[in-house]
Design an enzyme around this catalytic site. Sequence first.
Site, PDB file in Angstrom:
ATOM      1  N   CYS A  60      32.040  57.377  64.533  1.00  0.00           N
ATOM      2  CA  CYS A  60      33.506  57.438  64.502  1.00  0.00           C
ATOM      3  C   CYS A  60      33.983  58.138  63.234  1.00  0.00           C
ATOM      4  O   CYS A  60      34.905  58.961  63.275  1.00  0.00           O
ATOM      5  CB  CYS A  60      34.102  56.037  64.581  1.00  0.00           C
ATOM      6  SG  CYS A  60      33.669  55.135  66.078  1.00  0.00           S
ATOM      7  N   ALA A  61      33.364  57.824  62.128  1.00  0.00           N
ATOM      8  CA  ALA A  61      33.721  58.470  60.857  1.00  0.00           C
ATOM      9  C   ALA A  61      33.447  59.963  60.926  1.00  0.00           C
ATOM     10  O   ALA A  61      34.271  60.783  60.493  1.00  0.00           O
ATOM     11  CB  ALA A  61      32.952  57.822  59.709  1.00  0.00           C
TER      12      ALA A  61
END
Length: 168
Positions: A60-61
């Site tokens: 996600c990052a």
Amino acid sequence: MASITFQGKPINTCGDLPAIGSQAPEFKLTNRKLQDVGLEAFAGKRKVMNIVPSLDTPTCATSTRKFNEKAAHLDNTVVLVISADLPFAQARFCEIEGIKHVTALSTFRSSFARDYGVELLDSILAGLTARAIVIIDENDRVIYTELVKEIADEPDYTSALAALNGND
């Protein structure tokens, strides 16, 4: 209901992504100032919705960083990263990572995950969102969707960005 995998094991979403060509469902998400923000806040702009389970995970990052880099060069386009993280955590992540071209929005007090068909129904991730991309045009029509089949994988950035140029 769609079936995807998490670490190779099947999990289910509550529904399906909005159909291409359909009117985007209205939503209310919460920004870093704890204000509710809806589709109308981005009227007249193209919206790239990078839907992720949590900014506190590596994939996600990474997707948020990549869209932040690409967003700086997109005309009349806003990139929204949408997760169940609290707005405080989203703000801290964006500040630490230098994310300036993406707007982080939280699902924590909304029906967004269910309305967009991305709420995970089972597994240890139940209640979070699946990883997905939804792109909405200036007239709030859905022009591109991707439900990432393995939640630990990154989305197809090339296809998503090509959809913005009408090359899908």
